[in-house]
Motif scaffolding. Structure first.
Motif, PDB file in Angstrom:
ATOM      1  N   SER A 118      39.098  36.516  39.100  1.00 55.41           N
ATOM      2  CA  SER A 118      40.103  36.198  40.122  1.00 55.41           C
ATOM      3  C   SER A 118      41.526  36.512  39.667  1.00 55.41           C
ATOM      4  O   SER A 118      42.426  36.580  40.494  1.00 55.41           O
ATOM      5  CB  SER A 118      39.997  34.731  40.539  1.00 55.41           C
ATOM      6  OG  SER A 118      40.527  33.876  39.546  1.00 55.41           O
ATOM      7  N   ILE A 119      41.760  36.738  38.372  1.00 58.92           N
ATOM      8  CA  ILE A 119      43.120  37.091  37.940  1.00 58.92           C
ATOM      9  C   ILE A 119      43.402  38.569  38.185  1.00 58.92           C
ATOM     10  O   ILE A 119      44.507  39.030  37.960  1.00 58.92           O
ATOM     11  CB  ILE A 119      43.408  36.696  36.479  1.00 58.92           C
ATOM     12  CG1 ILE A 119      42.670  37.589  35.477  1.00 58.92           C
ATOM     13  CG2 ILE A 119      43.131  35.232  36.236  1.00 58.92           C
ATOM     14  CD1 ILE A 119      43.172  37.432  34.046  1.00 58.92           C
ATOM     15  N   ILE A 120      42.395  39.301  38.612  1.00 56.56           N
ATOM     16  CA  ILE A 120      42.447  40.706  39.033  1.00 56.56           C
ATOM     17  C   ILE A 120      42.662  41.666  37.853  1.00 56.56           C
ATOM     18  O   ILE A 120      41.979  42.649  37.711  1.00 56.56           O
ATOM     19  CB  ILE A 120      43.502  40.959  40.134  1.00 56.56           C
ATOM     20  CG1 ILE A 120      43.246  40.019  41.314  1.00 56.56           C
ATOM     21  CG2 ILE A 120      43.488  42.416  40.580  1.00 56.56           C
ATOM     22  CD1 ILE A 120      44.371  39.984  42.326  1.00 56.56           C
ATOM     23  N   GLY A 121      43.607  41.377  37.012  1.00 56.62           N
ATOM     24  CA  GLY A 121      43.912  42.213  35.854  1.00 56.62           C
ATOM     25  C   GLY A 121      44.947  41.505  35.011  1.00 56.62           C
ATOM     26  O   GLY A 121      45.366  40.383  35.308  1.00 56.62           O
ATOM     27  N   GLY A 122      45.369  42.147  33.942  1.00 56.53           N
ATOM     28  CA  GLY A 122      46.345  41.527  33.062  1.00 56.53           C
ATOM     29  C   GLY A 122      45.687  40.519  32.134  1.00 56.53           C
ATOM     30  O   GLY A 122      44.494  40.595  31.862  1.00 56.53           O
ATOM     31  N   SER A 135      49.060  37.843  34.408  1.00 59.23           N
ATOM     32  CA  SER A 135      47.955  38.362  35.219  1.00 59.23           C
ATOM     33  C   SER A 135      48.497  39.047  36.461  1.00 59.23           C
ATOM     34  O   SER A 135      49.610  38.771  36.909  1.00 59.23           O
ATOM     35  CB  SER A 135      47.021  37.226  35.639  1.00 59.23           C
ATOM     36  OG  SER A 135      47.668  36.352  36.537  1.00 59.23           O
ATOM     37  N   VAL A 136      47.698  39.918  37.015  1.00 57.28           N
ATOM     38  CA  VAL A 136      48.061  40.590  38.265  1.00 57.28           C
ATOM     39  C   VAL A 136      48.179  39.542  39.372  1.00 57.28           C
ATOM     40  O   VAL A 136      49.093  39.607  40.206  1.00 57.28           O
ATOM     41  CB  VAL A 136      47.030  41.683  38.618  1.00 57.28           C
ATOM     42  CG1 VAL A 136      47.292  42.250  40.007  1.00 57.28           C
ATOM     43  CG2 VAL A 136      47.061  42.792  37.573  1.00 57.28           C
ATOM     44  N   GLN A 139      51.549  37.990  39.160  1.00 55.15           N
ATOM     45  CA  GLN A 139      52.582  38.945  39.571  1.00 55.15           C
ATOM     46  C   GLN A 139      52.606  39.092  41.088  1.00 55.15           C
ATOM     47  O   GLN A 139      53.688  39.132  41.701  1.00 55.15           O
ATOM     48  CB  GLN A 139      52.349  40.293  38.888  1.00 55.15           C
ATOM     49  CG  GLN A 139      52.554  40.229  37.383  1.00 55.15           C
ATOM     50  CD  GLN A 139      52.113  41.494  36.680  1.00 55.15           C
ATOM     51  OE1 GLN A 139      52.043  42.571  37.271  1.00 55.15           O
ATOM     52  NE2 GLN A 139      51.798  41.372  35.405  1.00 55.15           N
ATOM     53  N   LEU A 140      51.428  39.147  41.709  1.00 57.48           N
ATOM     54  CA  LEU A 140      51.362  39.233  43.172  1.00 57.48           C
ATOM     55  C   LEU A 140      51.916  37.966  43.826  1.00 57.48           C
ATOM     56  O   LEU A 140      52.618  38.038  44.841  1.00 57.48           O
ATOM     57  CB  LEU A 140      49.921  39.481  43.629  1.00 57.48           C
ATOM     58  CG  LEU A 140      49.355  40.863  43.314  1.00 57.48           C
ATOM     59  CD1 LEU A 140      47.864  40.906  43.635  1.00 57.48           C
ATOM     60  CD2 LEU A 140      50.111  41.946  44.071  1.00 57.48           C
ATOM     61  N   ALA A 141      51.627  36.816  43.237  1.00 55.57           N
ATOM     62  CA  ALA A 141      52.155  35.555  43.780  1.00 55.57           C
ATOM     63  C   ALA A 141      53.676  35.542  43.706  1.00 55.57           C
ATOM     64  O   ALA A 141      54.347  35.087  44.643  1.00 55.57           O
ATOM     65  CB  ALA A 141      51.567  34.373  43.020  1.00 55.57           C
ATOM     66  N   ASN A 142      54.238  36.046  42.610  1.00 57.50           N
ATOM     67  CA  ASN A 142      55.696  36.108  42.473  1.00 57.50           C
ATOM     68  C   ASN A 142      56.314  37.067  43.492  1.00 57.50           C
ATOM     69  O   ASN A 142      57.367  36.778  44.075  1.00 57.50           O
ATOM     70  CB  ASN A 142      56.095  36.519  41.052  1.00 57.50           C
ATOM     71  CG  ASN A 142      55.880  35.413  40.046  1.00 57.50           C
ATOM     72  OD1 ASN A 142      55.885  34.234  40.401  1.00 57.50           O
ATOM     73  ND2 ASN A 142      55.697  35.779  38.792  1.00 57.50           N
TER      74      ASN A 142
END
Length: 156
Positions: A118-122, A135-136, A139-142
């Motif tokens: 669920s963290i997608i990447g990173g 994590s990706v 970063q997407l949440a930010n």
């Protein structure tokens, strides 16, 4: 040939006993997850758990784990670092993470690896009560937070 057959019969007997007990308690799937992790347990952990069960002391597991960590932290300068990645790390990445963590923490490091798709990447690192989330997903949440605050009250 008979030893393979005897082994297969033992495996089936253990499996059926475990499944029957798990189903009767309504936790067949949960027990499967626990069973898959049980193979990682060291003989001393298994023996201690068996002794605790014999003494009806399984309710003390969390306290024993906490005190064990306290003793270890007091005696050993190795820092436990939990590393979460979206996929399993290979040996090269594992060594790079270990080297970077040891340099940053100025101490030997014990890596606890977790895989969380669920963290997608990173990567996410946790050590000494601090967490670094690269994590990706974070970063997407930010990005989502920044965009939503930029457009609130703005022109359409």
């Amino acid at each position: 040939m008979t030893s393979k057959r005897a082994e297969a019969e033992k495996v089936e007997a253990y499996t059926r006993a475990l499944m029957e007990a798990a189903r009767s308690e309504g936790r067949a799937n949960a027990d499967l997850v626990q069973w898959q992790h049980a193979r990682k347990f060291s003989p001393e952990v298994l023996e201690t758990l068996a002794a605790m069960q014999r003494e009806d002391d399984l309710d003390l597991v969390a306290q024993v784990a906490k005190q064990y960590k306290e003793y270890l932290d007091a005696e050993d300068k190795t820092v436990s670092v939990t590393v979460t990645t979206a996929v399993s790390m290979d040996d090269d990445l594992r060594e790079k993470v270990r080297a970077k963590a040891e340099a940053d923490l100025k101490a030997p490091v014990y890596l606890v690896e977790r895989v969380d798709p669920s963290i997608i990447g990173g990567i996410m690192l946790e050590a000494r009560g601090k967490r670094h989330d690269a994590s990706v997903r974070a970063q997407l949440a930010n990005i989502r937070k920044t965009l939503s605050s930029s457009f609130i009250g703005g022109e359409e």
